[in-house]
Write a protein that holds these residues in place. Structure first.
Motif, PDB file in Angstrom:
ATOM      1  N   CYS A  28       0.787  -1.241   0.012  1.00  0.00           N
ATOM      2  CA  CYS A  28      -0.143  -0.057  -0.114  1.00  0.00           C
ATOM      3  C   CYS A  28       0.905   1.257  -0.015  1.00  0.00           C
ATOM      4  N   PHE A  29       1.835   1.259   0.888  1.00  0.00           N
ATOM      5  CA  PHE A  29       2.854   2.377   1.013  1.00  0.00           C
ATOM      6  C   PHE A  29       3.349   2.891  -0.339  1.00  0.00           C
ATOM      7  N   GLU A  30       3.826   1.670  -1.081  1.00  0.00           N
ATOM      8  CA  GLU A  30       4.391   1.787  -2.142  1.00  0.00           C
ATOM      9  C   GLU A  30       3.629   2.417  -3.422  1.00  0.00           C
ATOM     10  N   PHE A  31       2.351   1.961  -3.052  1.00  0.00           N
ATOM     11  CA  PHE A  31       1.575   2.390  -4.399  1.00  0.00           C
ATOM     12  C   PHE A  31       0.766   3.608  -4.004  1.00  0.00           C
ATOM     13  N   GLY A  32       0.653   4.130  -2.687  1.00  0.00           N
ATOM     14  CA  GLY A  32       0.116   5.310  -2.535  1.00  0.00           C
ATOM     15  C   GLY A  32      -1.587   5.295  -1.931  1.00  0.00           C
ATOM     16  N   ILE A  33      -1.583   4.123  -1.204  1.00  0.00           N
ATOM     17  CA  ILE A  33      -2.810   3.930  -0.614  1.00  0.00           C
ATOM     18  C   ILE A  33      -2.389   3.663   0.753  1.00  0.00           C
ATOM     19  N   GLU A  34      -3.544   3.529   1.719  1.00  0.00           N
ATOM     20  CA  GLU A  34      -3.004   3.291   3.162  1.00  0.00           C
ATOM     21  C   GLU A  34      -4.013   2.583   3.818  1.00  0.00           C
ATOM     22  N   LEU A  35      -3.577   1.359   4.479  1.00  0.00           N
ATOM     23  CA  LEU A  35      -4.277   0.574   5.318  1.00  0.00           C
ATOM     24  C   LEU A  35      -4.593   1.340   6.740  1.00  0.00           C
ATOM     25  N   ASP A  36      -5.715   1.774   6.739  1.00  0.00           N
ATOM     26  CA  ASP A  36      -6.029   2.601   7.668  1.00  0.00           C
ATOM     27  C   ASP A  36      -6.528   1.825   8.979  1.00  0.00           C
ATOM     28  N   ASP A  37      -7.229   0.981   8.886  1.00  0.00           N
ATOM     29  CA  ASP A  37      -7.738   0.277  10.108  1.00  0.00           C
ATOM     30  C   ASP A  37      -8.002  -1.305   9.526  1.00  0.00           C
ATOM     31  N   VAL A  38      -7.891  -2.268  10.760  1.00  0.00           N
ATOM     32  CA  VAL A  38      -8.525  -3.600  10.540  1.00  0.00           C
ATOM     33  C   VAL A  38      -9.290  -3.823  11.304  1.00  0.00           C
ATOM     34  N   THR A  39     -10.419  -4.441  10.864  1.00  0.00           N
ATOM     35  CA  THR A  39     -11.708  -4.536  11.885  1.00  0.00           C
ATOM     36  C   THR A  39     -12.564  -5.635  11.429  1.00  0.00           C
ATOM     37  N   THR A  40     -13.762  -5.903  12.058  1.00  0.00           N
ATOM     38  CA  THR A  40     -14.737  -6.845  11.340  1.00  0.00           C
ATOM     39  C   THR A  40     -16.118  -6.124  11.486  1.00  0.00           C
ATOM     40  N   GLU A  41     -17.126  -6.661  10.569  1.00  0.00           N
ATOM     41  CA  GLU A  41     -18.281  -6.340  10.747  1.00  0.00           C
ATOM     42  C   GLU A  41     -18.797  -6.106  11.985  1.00  0.00           C
ATOM     43  N   LYS A  42     -18.542  -7.099  13.074  1.00  0.00           N
ATOM     44  CA  LYS A  42     -19.089  -7.157  14.249  1.00  0.00           C
ATOM     45  C   LYS A  42     -18.628  -5.939  14.986  1.00  0.00           C
ATOM     46  N   ALA A  43     -17.315  -5.776  14.873  1.00  0.00           N
ATOM     47  CA  ALA A  43     -16.556  -4.714  15.643  1.00  0.00           C
ATOM     48  C   ALA A  43     -17.279  -3.382  15.279  1.00  0.00           C
ATOM     49  N   ILE A  44     -17.557  -3.189  13.978  1.00  0.00           N
ATOM     50  CA  ILE A  44     -18.102  -2.013  13.502  1.00  0.00           C
ATOM     51  C   ILE A  44     -19.475  -1.743  14.119  1.00  0.00           C
ATOM     52  N   ILE A  45     -20.290  -2.768  13.971  1.00  0.00           N
ATOM     53  CA  ILE A  45     -21.507  -2.711  14.808  1.00  0.00           C
ATOM     54  C   ILE A  45     -21.588  -2.193  16.205  1.00  0.00           C
ATOM     55  N   ARG A  46     -20.581  -3.073  16.828  1.00  0.00           N
ATOM     56  CA  ARG A  46     -20.441  -2.781  18.382  1.00  0.00           C
ATOM     57  C   ARG A  46     -20.075  -1.360  18.606  1.00  0.00           C
ATOM     58  N   LYS A  47     -19.016  -0.826  17.967  1.00  0.00           N
ATOM     59  CA  LYS A  47     -18.820   0.428  17.910  1.00  0.00           C
ATOM     60  C   LYS A  47     -19.856   1.490  17.739  1.00  0.00           C
ATOM     61  N   GLU A  48     -20.618   1.213  16.554  1.00  0.00           N
ATOM     62  CA  GLU A  48     -22.032   2.034  16.431  1.00  0.00           C
ATOM     63  C   GLU A  48     -22.683   1.819  17.664  1.00  0.00           C
ATOM     64  N   LYS A  49     -22.955   0.755  18.334  1.00  0.00           N
ATOM     65  CA  LYS A  49     -24.010   0.816  19.304  1.00  0.00           C
ATOM     66  C   LYS A  49     -23.348   0.779  20.625  1.00  0.00           C
ATOM     67  N   HIS A  50     -21.918   1.461  20.549  1.00  0.00           N
ATOM     68  CA  HIS A  50     -21.045   1.732  21.948  1.00  0.00           C
ATOM     69  C   HIS A  50     -21.163   0.451  22.944  1.00  0.00           C
ATOM     70  N   LEU A  51     -20.989  -0.622  22.385  1.00  0.00           N
ATOM     71  CA  LEU A  51     -20.814  -1.856  23.058  1.00  0.00           C
ATOM     72  C   LEU A  51     -19.587  -2.313  23.533  1.00  0.00           C
ATOM     73  N   ASP A  52     -19.238  -2.835  24.531  1.00  0.00           N
ATOM     74  CA  ASP A  52     -18.024  -3.397  24.791  1.00  0.00           C
ATOM     75  C   ASP A  52     -17.447  -4.473  23.987  1.00  0.00           C
ATOM     76  N   ASP A  53     -16.333  -5.128  24.233  1.00  0.00           N
ATOM     77  CA  ASP A  53     -15.836  -6.091  23.361  1.00  0.00           C
ATOM     78  C   ASP A  53     -16.679  -7.506  23.359  1.00  0.00           C
ATOM     79  N   ASP A  54     -17.307  -7.867  24.557  1.00  0.00           N
ATOM     80  CA  ASP A  54     -17.937  -8.997  24.690  1.00  0.00           C
ATOM     81  C   ASP A  54     -19.634  -8.968  24.210  1.00  0.00           C
ATOM     82  N   GLY A  55     -19.981  -7.733  24.039  1.00  0.00           N
ATOM     83  CA  GLY A  55     -21.309  -7.480  23.620  1.00  0.00           C
ATOM     84  C   GLY A  55     -21.712  -8.473  22.317  1.00  0.00           C
TER      85      GLY A  55
END
Lengths: 594, 493
Positions: A28-55
């Protein structure tokens, strides 16, 4: 910079190999893009719902890569284009050739543009994707790309709006019209009943996603609308498509229309849609054209997938990089960037002809080719050199002079502070007992908060605010700042000009009026010059509302010019700033002393 | 040095010793307390060795002290009798209770007699007497040992009593000197004038104690860093640009930089537009035409953006979003100067963004910008200059990532390896200004501009380990931070 979310495993499958995260980040660095974050759909939903890790939430555990791409690379806004670019970059694939399917002109679908559209949204461009195979992932990517394009190049649908339809549910020819809202009735996407267009706009005012687009046509007497030959509404651009022609996982033939206020961008958007998703067509990378018939009778066939031809000399490319390569090397580097290049026969300097594919609308100039060659060569492989020009450094006199005064005041035992230029009207005027002078201050048109309403016209409120935040500090408090104020100035091209000021504030159990006068005396002593003269008495009494009466004065030069003022801060002003102890303030025009 | 100390040291030096400091004190005619102070001071430096002695001694009662001073009662009585004698009443009046005590011993010693027939009249029998009691009291007081008989007698008469006293036995100590030097705590004007600084020996200083607080002035930490970065530019031959114009037109802030009018940065979400002064009407018409042309349909080898360029948009005033607006003005000015001369320009000044303020974002902050304008500059030159510049900021390990910026091509993000964080962090942006920006200004073909920019706050925060930008800039900065901030060491490497 836009961010694209792609499933890691799907991406690696599309790239034909797997990477460790470090390897992928390096690519990515060489090509000029950037891996900004590594996550999962679950983690994204958790974050949106403000749940903790085991929610416990629904959603997938698949690893998602969020990748940041350049704002002018619309071809990287979906996994199809991203993977394709990286495959070409890493040399595992050649740049595809995008084709228009060879159908006779009279069997093309047609879109007739009515003259009223020029009042609201004058342009439309269309294309058809035949024999598309969707699955859930492809379908989602198809929808996501439209979203991304709408957000970026389409400027939230103001410039361009995309409508995609199941061609088999409608019947051409199509017409692009602009009608009074009362005359438009249809069942919009995701609804079951028919709405009249003006009622629909009202209805969408409570729709979180759509309400921000309503302003684009809301105040127009006519709304843009696309009909098929049966008067079925395909879409009410740029707001919503009709439910009737909605695409599904089973859709095989897709009709794409882009309505716009900017034709160049409409073409780029259409090209991006078809070049990305013709990958899933029966005839890969082949797009069926649509003829757009303007109200003046002129006919244009879209999409235009022709390559933009450029011819450049070798030195034009390698010169600005500072590397020496031959034309064959440059050709192969350009090819890595999806730019089809070949060296052309030339007796003199080698020349290269480049075909820029429709996916690379960002290429405007030979300089863009320079960048691509540099990227393909590797920025970090470019040998470093030194500019040869001989120049002599120097300061701006005003800035150097300001620094000397800063040092002088610091030597006098004052503490330097650094405050903001932006403040509220209240702080700049009312809290200083001053009336709001509309002929003086620069006023912000779009402040986010009251903190940023005007540009300061004096440093007084800034120092008082700073004192307030440190009110528990041991006395005496002696602070100063050298900084710019801005006032309206008709003699300046932009209508306002900066003025450099020196301000100091003394706070103790007693006012420190004489302390501040002592500081002024010191400044007067050190700034004297043949063109800056002071007489015996340079203090002249004043009567300003921000100071106590009879304990304030202005500072004047021997030719009577006011260069500053000082006084014991008025009790009302102190109260408004929440300061319990007496203060004396001085402000001096530094430019007048230079 | 006191006389007392001198006498004591001389006494010990001449081979004498002091078995009993009390008697020594009385021999010198000083109180024991005075001597004791000298002894303690000398003993502390082991010049004398002292041994505590406790003993019981006879001391005079108050009554006896009176007799010691004025004579024994019998002597006083005798002195009170005139040659012709005196009546008891007269004597009583003169002597009080002394009369009765004195009569007994005086009579026993046959110093007085009575007139026959008149027992009331007391007559002197002797002319002179020897006052033995007073003599005894004197001897006792001076520390002489009296015979047991005399002691018993005085004890019986309640003229003496036993008292515990402590004193010292003294002899030379291991650090004995005949004359002690006085330890100085400070050097005074007097020392220097009299010349006795030569003999000064200093008392040990308590280095655990802090110095006195002093009253000084302070400079703002962010501006200290600004100064050092400024020095780096000056060392590298850069000239400062005049950046004291916060209000700018969209034309110079965006259009001149070939930033298209629909670019997201021109959104009101990112930029402070102005209500007053709302627009700039004074634009350079011939140049404006060229800028319009290159946006709309290109030229100078460019195909242009292909959109309808609007003057209204260009006239909108704003608070500059970058100092590159000033760079554009400077390059335009440079382009008008013939013949062309290469330049290196820099600036560090405020820029404004209509952003939400948080721990890492402010609505106004400082941008550092550097650029070089000359024929034939290359990306390799840019990399070389960036390494020169950043290595002076303590960032010698750099790498570059392709990036997008509307007015530079190629564009590079600058990353530096942070030893503390053990990762690559973005430290700035750089690139070569686009021909579509430079050529309409009138700069000659072949002239390139390499440029870079970064914020002043971010490297300063990393340098001082500050994680909230508002702790560094603005009215909420704590005075104690300004007071305790260390010197900026940038540029010392």
């Amino acid at each position: 910079m836009p961010t694209v979310s792609v499933g890691r495993d799907r991406l690696y499958a599309a790239l034909g190999r797997t990477y460790t995260q470090e390897e992928f980040e390096a690519l990515c660095f060489e090509f000029g893009i950037e891996l900004d974050d590594v996550t999962t759909e679950k983690a994204i939903i958790r974050k949106e719902k403000h749940l903790d890790d085991d929610g416990d939430v629904d959603g997938d555990d698949e690893v998602i890569y969020k990748i940041e791409v350049a704002a002018n690379r619309y071809d990287l806004l979906c996994i199809e284009g991203l993977a394709r670019s990286l495959r070409v970059f890493t040399g595992t694939e050649a740049t595809p050739k995008y084709k228009i399917s060879p159908i006779p002109r009279d069997s093309m679908h047609r879109m007739y543009v009515k003259p009223q559209t020029s009042q609201v949204r004058p342009y439309v461009v269309c294309a058809v994707l035949r024999g598309v195979t969707f699955d859930e992932a492809r379908y989602n990517s198809f929808i996501d790309l439209q979203d991304k394009l709408h957000q970026n190049i389409c400027r939230k649908r103001t410039l361009v709006a995309i409508g995609t339809h199941d061609l088999d549910t409608v019947k051409g020819p199509f017409s692009y019209e602009a009608l009074p809202p009362q005359e438009i009735n249809f069942i919009p996407l995701k609804q079951e009943e028919s709405f009249r267009a003006d009622k629909l706009m009202e209805f969408y005012k409570s729709d979180m996603k759509l309400k921000k687009f309503l302003h684009i046509i809301e105040n127009s007497p006519v709304y843009p609308v696309i009909y098929d030959s049966n008067r079925t509404v395909l879409s009410l651009p740029p707001i919503i498509n009709g439910a009737h022609s909605a695409i599904t996982l089973n859709t095989r033939n897709v009709f794409i229309e882009c309505t716009a206020t900017d034709l160049t961008k409409a073409k780029i958007v259409l090209n991006t849609m078809v070049t990305m998703f013709s990958e899933y067509c029966e005839n890969k990378f082949e797009v069926e054209p649509v003829e757009v018939v303007s109200h003046d009778g002129s006919k244009t066939i879209y999409p235009d997938l022709s390559c933009y031809k450029m011819e450049v000399s070798l030195s034009e490319i390698v010169g600005p990089i500072g590397i020496s390569l031959d034309e064959t090397q440059v050709v192969s580097l350009l090819n890595k960037m999806q730019l089809q290049a070949e060296s052309c026969a030339s007796k003199e300097e080698p020349r290269i002809s480049v075909s820029v594919p429709p996916t690379r609308s960002d290429i405007l100039h030979a300089r863009d080719l320079v960048e691509d060659v540099a990227i393909a060569y590797g920025y970090n492989n470019v040998p470093k050199s030194k500019p040869k020009c001989m120049t002599i450094g120097g300061r701006q006199p005003l800035n150097r002079f300001s620094d000397k005064l800063r040092a002088e005041v610091a030597r006098a035992g004052y503490m330097e502070v650094l405050t903001f230029t932006l403040c509220s009207r209240e702080e700049n005027f009312d809290m200083l007992n001053r009336t709001q002078d509309v002929n003086k201050a620069v006023i912000i048109a779009n402040p986010r908060t009251s903190e940023f309403e005007v540009v300061r016209t004096s440093l007084m409120s800034c120092l008082l605010k700073t004192l307030k935040h440190n009110i528990d500090h041991p006395r005496p408090i002696k602070i100063f700042e050298v900084g710019d104020v801005v006032t309206l100035d008709g003699s300046c091209d932009v209508g306002a000009s900066n003025n450099r000021r020196l301000a100091a504030l003394y706070c103790n159990s007693q006012s420190g009026f004489e302390e501040i006068m002592g500081l002024v005396d010191r400044i007067v002593k050190v700034v004297r010059a043949p063109h800056v003269k002071f007489g015996q008495n340079y203090y002249v009494p004043t009567n300003e509302p921000e100071f106590f009466p009879k304990r304030q004065c202005k500072i004047v030069t021997s030719d009577g010019k006011q260069i500053g003022y000082l006084g014991i801060v008025h009790a009302e002003v102190l109260r408004k700033f929440g300061i319990p102890d007496p203060c004396t303030f001085v402000e001096i025009d530094v430019e007048a002393l230079l | 040095m006191s006389d007392l100390e001198a006498s004591l040291l001389a006494h010990l030096n001449s081979g004498g010793d002091v078995p009993d400091s009390r008697s020594y004190a009385s021999s010198l005619g000083v109180t024991h307390k005075e001597l004791e102070d000298v002894i303690k001071s000398l003993a502390a430096f082991r010049i004398v060795e002292s041994k505590d002695i406790t003993k019981e001694t006879w001391v005079l009662t108050d009554e006896a002290k009176g007799y010691l001073a004025s004579g024994s009662p019998e002597a006083q009585l005798l002195a009170a009798i005139p040659p012709e004698g005196a009546s008891k009443d007269v004597l009583k009046e003169k002597l009080g209770s002394i009369l009765d005590i004195g009569m007994k011993t005086a009579a026993k010693n046959k110093w007085i007699g009575f007139e026959k027939g008149n027992k009331d009249l007391v007559l002197r029998k002797v002319d002179t007497i020897k006052d033995e009691l007073q003599e005894q009291l004197k001897r006792l007081e001076s520390g002489e040992v009296l015979s047991d008989k005399v002691i018993d007698d005085l004890k019986r008469r309640k003229l003496i009593m036993k008292e515990k006293t402590s004193c010292y036995a003294l002899k030379k100590g291991p650090q004995f000197v005949a004359k002690r030097k006085k330890l100085a705590t400070d050097v005074t004007q007097e020392h220097l004038r009299s010349g006795d600084w030569k003999d000064l020996e200093f008392k040990d200083y308590n280095f655990g104690a802090q110095g006195q607080p002093i009253s000084v002035g302070y400079v703002q930490p962010l501006l200290e860093v600004r100064e050092e970065i400024q020095n780096i530019f000056l060392q590298m031959g850069f000239t400062e640009m005049p950046t004291n114009n916060y209000v700018e037109s969209s034309f110079w802030n965006f259009d001149a930089l070939y930033q298209p009018q629909q670019h997201p940065a021109r959104d009101s979400h990112d930029t402070f537009f102005l209500q007053a002064p709302a627009t700039t009407k004074q634009l350079i018409e011939a140049y404006l035409e060229k800028v319009k042309e290159v946006h709309q349909c290109g030229g100078y080898g460019s195909k242009g953006y292909g959109y309808d360029w609007k003057r209204d948009e260009a006239e909108k005033n704003l608070l500059r979003t970058h100092t590159t607006a000033v760079s554009a003005r400077m390059l335009y000015k440079l382009a008008q100067e013939k013949p062309f001369a290469p330049k290196r320009y820099y600036s560090i000044d405020r820029v404004f963004r209509n952003e939400a303020v948080d721990r890492t974002h402010l609505a106004e902050f400082h941008q550092i910008e550097g650029l070089i304008c000359d024929y034939g500059l290359t990306l390799g030159d840019l990399i070389g200059v960036l390494e020169d510049f950043f290595s002076r900021l303590g960032m010698s390990k750099l790498r570059f990532k392709p990036a997008y910026n509307p007015y530079t091509e190629p564009s590079m993000e600058i990353f530096s390896y942070h030893e503390g964080l053990k990762k690559w962090v973005e430290v700035g942006n750089s690139g070569m200004f686009r021909p579509e920006m430079l050529l309409p200004m009138g700069l000659p073909e072949g002239v390139n501009v390499i440029a870079w920019g970064l914020s002043l706050e971010r490297p300063t925060m990393i340098l001082y380990g500050i994680d909230n930008i508002r702790d560094l800039f603005g009215p909420k900065v704590d005075f104690n931070l300004i007071k305790s901030n260390p010197l900026c060491r940038l540029g010392l490497q």
